[in-house]
Structures are given as structure tokens and as C-alpha cells.
Scaffold this motif. Structure first.
Motif, PDB file in Angstrom:
ATOM      1  N   LEU A 178      19.508  21.311  60.084  1.00  0.00           N
ATOM      2  CA  LEU A 178      18.266  20.885  59.425  1.00  0.00           C
ATOM      3  C   LEU A 178      18.163  21.466  58.014  1.00  0.00           C
ATOM      4  CD1 LEU A 178      15.839  21.141  62.465  1.00  0.00           C
ATOM      5  CD2 LEU A 178      16.442  19.060  61.239  1.00  0.00           C
ATOM      6  N   HIS A 179      18.582  22.717  57.871  1.00  0.00           N
ATOM      7  CA  HIS A 179      18.546  23.327  56.537  1.00  0.00           C
ATOM      8  C   HIS A 179      19.503  22.617  55.578  1.00  0.00           C
ATOM      9  CE1 HIS A 179      15.785  26.624  57.017  1.00  0.00           C
ATOM     10  NE2 HIS A 179      16.376  27.037  58.128  1.00  0.00           N
ATOM     11  N   ARG A 183      18.525  19.738  53.087  1.00  0.00           N
ATOM     12  CA  ARG A 183      17.827  19.961  51.818  1.00  0.00           C
ATOM     13  C   ARG A 183      18.682  19.479  50.647  1.00  0.00           C
ATOM     14  NH1 ARG A 183      16.516  24.532  49.800  1.00  0.00           N
ATOM     15  NH2 ARG A 183      14.276  24.402  49.486  1.00  0.00           N
ATOM     16  N   LYS A 206       9.234  24.597  57.313  1.00  0.00           N
ATOM     17  CA  LYS A 206      10.342  25.451  57.767  1.00  0.00           C
ATOM     18  C   LYS A 206      11.674  25.024  57.142  1.00  0.00           C
ATOM     19  CE  LYS A 206      12.322  28.476  60.577  1.00  0.00           C
ATOM     20  NZ  LYS A 206      12.024  29.918  60.506  1.00  0.00           N
ATOM     21  N   TYR A 207      11.986  23.750  57.267  1.00  0.00           N
ATOM     22  CA  TYR A 207      13.331  23.315  56.861  1.00  0.00           C
ATOM     23  C   TYR A 207      13.363  22.706  55.462  1.00  0.00           C
ATOM     24  CZ  TYR A 207      13.991  24.168  61.769  1.00  0.00           C
ATOM     25  OH  TYR A 207      14.009  24.771  62.991  1.00  0.00           O
ATOM     26  N   ASP A 252      19.108  24.613  63.675  1.00  0.00           N
ATOM     27  CA  ASP A 252      18.472  25.089  62.438  1.00  0.00           C
ATOM     28  C   ASP A 252      19.368  24.888  61.224  1.00  0.00           C
ATOM     29  OD1 ASP A 252      16.292  25.798  63.840  1.00  0.00           O
ATOM     30  OD2 ASP A 252      16.317  27.919  63.275  1.00  0.00           O
ATOM     31  N   GLU A 283      11.815  25.909  53.369  1.00  0.00           N
ATOM     32  CA  GLU A 283      12.547  27.117  53.760  1.00  0.00           C
ATOM     33  C   GLU A 283      11.651  28.354  53.753  1.00  0.00           C
ATOM     34  OE1 GLU A 283      16.272  27.328  51.531  1.00  0.00           O
ATOM     35  OE2 GLU A 283      17.229  26.567  53.351  1.00  0.00           O
TER      36      GLU A 283
END
Lengths: 284, 167
Positions: free
Chosen positions: A6-7, A10, B131-132, A3, B135
């Protein structure tokens, strides 16, 4: 990969893009809420109804007659009737004119100025047999006939007129987008001024698309490429036409700033918007 | 932002813009990829929302749902349009060189992720992007997609495991 990974993919939007978009949003006016649209719609409908309703037609008829005909002398018997259909032409001095007369004074009593020679309208060939409503007095022989005649047009004629109107609008839209197509295809240089003029014209005309497509013509067989989805999914159709206005806004903004690349990009967006709508709502 | 503050008293539209822009922008990055598409789709979403803002009467959480519903429709239209391929070709002809982000993406983790997710069903791509990219939490995603919250969590977990195996 998890997770957190993947975040971390951004990115912040580029600052120049964020600023440009905000500036563009600042310039855009919000559409009126539905309530305002309903009020406007009722007002238009009410005005139209008032114009075609029998009592209003009588009032208008009386007004026009009194405006074009000198008042009868007091000694002369004047026919009194609420229903203009009962007023015979021979009861009126000089008979009921089909066209404003130039040799009689107006209501003010002053001599009428010599008017340019007006030819009475030539009788139009009847396109379709029109149903005669028993309750509605005939106004075909009066000066108000063109107004009163509108609602009595048959559905077939209405549909034909609607198709002609919308095809005319799309011809104009096509005319406006032609130079843009040439620019994006590289067949003509990018002319920012011309692009902006086209954008402004599209901004004005695009909102008319739902209006001219409003009349459902499916019941009448006509030469048209409009697909029935237009009337099955009006909200989506409306949304797609609004896309064209937005795309035109973007082109207006891009061409105004003098950014050639952004202008080309905005033109492509207009092209895409047209195609996206045609894919769903127009026969191939 | 001119005239915005008065239209919906509950929302500060400047704050909404600042808060939602990165979410929408990254949603499209995860959903469609190339930078030029991302900016255009983001702009289109905000333009549509801004034009309709006078009709919006709800709180900020509801606004986010509303905005993402618009964004999802924008993606749907974008993917459905045959012209987007023509457009992509035309744009590649137009630009002399790829943008810095395009160039970086070609060799980045993001590009690799997009290659892997390209094989996934649209519904799964959507969940990844929400989701990613955006967010959003599972509850919000469930509200937007119409799935149950637990379904969202379970599906996302499976997708990530699958992607990890292929990484």
C-alpha cells in the motif's frame, strides 16, 4: 496486499504541478492575524461611535454652524449653550440656516465665492416611524442631520438596506461570472484577457461578501434567499467566501500564464466554489 | 518564498512545503482518486493554509495536524458539493485525452484499490488515505481524527485484511 504494498502506491507530485503551486503560493499574501482584525475592528467601531456620540455631534454641529454663519458682532448677545437643542433659530443672526448660505462670509472673513445654486434636500418620506430618544437632542433641522440620523434608522429599514446592498453585490458577482460560464460551457471562446479581468474583479469583491452579509436580518421578513446558516455558522461561511478569493487567485494565475486548459479548470473551480456555498447558505 | 520566513519563526515554510506537499498530494490520491481532482484539492489546501499562515503559532507537528484538518475539510466540501459531478463531466469534455496518470491509473493497482475502497465507509477511506497516502503514524492519525491510537491501529488492520481478501 500488505502495508508495504500500500505504501508503494504513493507517487511524488508532478514537478510542474509542485513548481506551479509554489509560484502561486509565493504570490498570495497572508491574511492578517485575528489580533490585527480586532484592532482594526475596534478602530472602525471607535470612529463610528465618536461620530454618532452626542458630545461629538454637538462639537460637529457647533463647527458647521460657525463655518456657515458669520460671527455675531461683539455687542450682540450670543446665546451660550452646550446643548444645540437649546439654541433657538431665532437667536442666531439671520436664523439658523438649514443649508449653507451663499450670501454670508465664511469664518475667514473673506467673501464667500458664489456657489452653484444648491437646492435644499427635498424632505424624504419617512419609511418607518422612528423612535425619538429623549436624551438625544433633535438634529433634524441642522446640516449634520444626515450623519446624526444614521443610527436612528429602525431595524426594519436597516435590514432592508442590508438586503439591498448584498443583493447588489451578488448581482455584480453574477455579472462578472457570466462570461466565464459561457466559456466553460463552450458557448464562447476562451478569452484569457477577459478571464483575467473577471478574476481580478472577483479577487476584489469576494472579500466583501462576509461584510455585506454580516448584518443578521433573520428577525425581519424580507424577500431574500439567504439562509440562517450564514449567521449560525459564520466561520464556515467566511471560509467558503475565502474559497472564492482563492479560486479567483487561481484563475488570475492560470489566465496570466496563457494556459487555456488551466484557465478552464480554474473557471470550473470558481463555479464549484459558488455552488458549494449556495448549497448550504442559499434557498433553492 | 517571499515574506514567509518572518511570519512564524519556528517554521521554515519552504521546508514545510517540500515536506508536506507529497503527503497532502497522496492523501488526496488515496481519498478521491482522479489526478485532476488531486492536484486541485492539493492546491486548495495549501492556498488556504498559506493565507492563514500568519495566524499559525505552533510547532511542525502541530502544523501537520492543522494542515490535514484543512485537507479533510477540503475533501468534505468537495464530496458534499453536487457540482463536483458536473465538474468532472465538464473536465472530461474539456480534455481531448486523459492525462498519462489517468491512463495508467485505469489499469493500475491504485485504480483497483480505489474500486475496493469505494465500498468502504467514509471513516475507513479516511484512515486508509491518512495512513498509506499521507504516511502518518497512528498517533498522528488519532490526533487528527479524534479516535484513540489503538482504535486507529485495530481498524486499519481490519480494513487491510478485508481488502486483501477481495484483492
Amino acid at each position: 496486499m500488505d502495508d508495504k504494498f500500500l505504501h508503494q502506491l504513493r507517487r511524488e507530485p508532478p514537478t510542474d504541478f509542485a513548481t506551479r503551486l509554489k509560484s502561486q503560493l509565493d504570490r498570495s499574501a497572508p491574511t492578517r492575524p485575528h489580533s490585527a482584525r480586532w484592532i482594526t475592528g475596534f478602530a472602525v467601531f471607535g470612529a463610528a461611535f465618536a461620530l454618532v456620540a452626542a458630545p461629538s455631534r454637538h462639537a460637529l454641529l457647533a463647527f458647521f454652524e460657525s463655518a456657515t454663519i458669520s460671527p455675531p458682532p461683539p455687542t450682540q448677545k450670543t446665546p451660550i449653550s452646550d446643548n444645540p437643542a437649546t439654541v433657538e433659530a431665532t437667536d442666531l443672526p439671520g436664523g439658523r440656516p438649514d443649508w449653507p448660505r451663499t450670501d454670508q462670509p465664511l469664518r475667514s472673513g473673506k467673501a464667500a465665492a458664489p456657489a452653484p445654486a444648491l437646492e435644499p434636500p427635498a424632505p424624504q418620506p419617512a419609511l418607518e416611524p422612528q423612535p425619538v430618544a429623549d436624551a438625544v437632542p433633535s438634529t433634524a433641522n441642522t446640516s449634520i442631520a444626515p450623519i446624526a440620523g444614521l443610527p436612528t434608522v429602525t431595524p426594519a429599514v436597516q435590514a432592508k438596506r442590508a438586503v439591498e446592498t448584498r443583493q447588489a453585490l451578488f448581482r455584480i458577482l453574477s455579472l462578472i461570472t457570466q462570461p466565464l460560464d459561457l466559456m466553460v460551457q463552450g458557448r464562447s471562446p476562451v478569452e484569457l484577457n477577459l478571464a483575467r479581468i473577471s478574476a481580478i474583479r472577483l479577487q476584489r469583491l469576494a472579500p466583501m461578501i462576509p461584510e455585506v452579509m454580516h448584518q443578521d436580518t433573520r428577525a425581519i421578513s424580507l424577500d431574500t434567499r439567504a439562509l440562517e446558516n450564514i449567521w449560525n455558522e459564520p466561520a464556515d461561511f467566511q471560509s467558503k467566501t475565502e474559497e472564492l478569493t482563492l479560486a479567483a487567485n487561481a484563475l488570475d494565475h492560470a489566465s496570466e500564464t496563457g494556459d487555456e486548459a488551466a484557465t478552464l479548470k480554474a473557471i470550473v473551480r470558481i463555479d464549484m466554489t459558488c455552488t458549494a456555498c449556495h448549497d448550504v447558505y442559499r434557498k433553492r | 518564498m517571499q515574506g514567509l520566513e518572518g511570519s512564524t519563526p519556528e517554521l521554515d515554510w519552504n521546508a514545510v512545503y517540500g515536506n508536506q506537499l507529497p503527503r497532502i498530494y497522496n492523501y488526496f490520491r488515496f481519498r478521491v482518486g482522479p489526478a485532476h481532482d488531486v492536484e486541485e484539492l492539493t492546491a486548495r489546501t495549501f492556498e488556504k493554509a498559506w493565507r492563514a499562515r500568519a495566524q499559525y503559532r505552533c510547532n511542525l507537528a502541530g502544523f501537520s495536524t492543522w494542515l490535514f484538518a484543512i485537507a479533510r475539510n477540503v475533501v468534505k466540501d468537495h464530496l458534499r458539493s453536487e457540482a463536483h459531478r458536473i465538474r468532472a463531466a465538464a473536465l472530461s469534455d474539456m480534455s481531448d485525452s486523459p492525462t498519462p496518470e489517468d491512463g495508467a491509473m485505469q489499469s493500475s493497482d491504485m485504480a483497483r484499490l480505489l474500486t475496493l475502497t469505494a465500498q468502504l465507509p467514509e471513516r475507513h477511506k479516511e484512515l486508509i488515505a491518512l495512513k498509506y497516502g499521507a504516511e502518518l503514524n497512528n498517533r498522528m492519525i488519532a490526533r487528527i481524527t479524534g479516535l484513540s491510537e489503538s482504535n486507529v491501529g485495530t481498524t486499519l488492520q481490519r480494513i487491510v485484511i478485508s481488502l486483501r481478501a477481495q484483492w
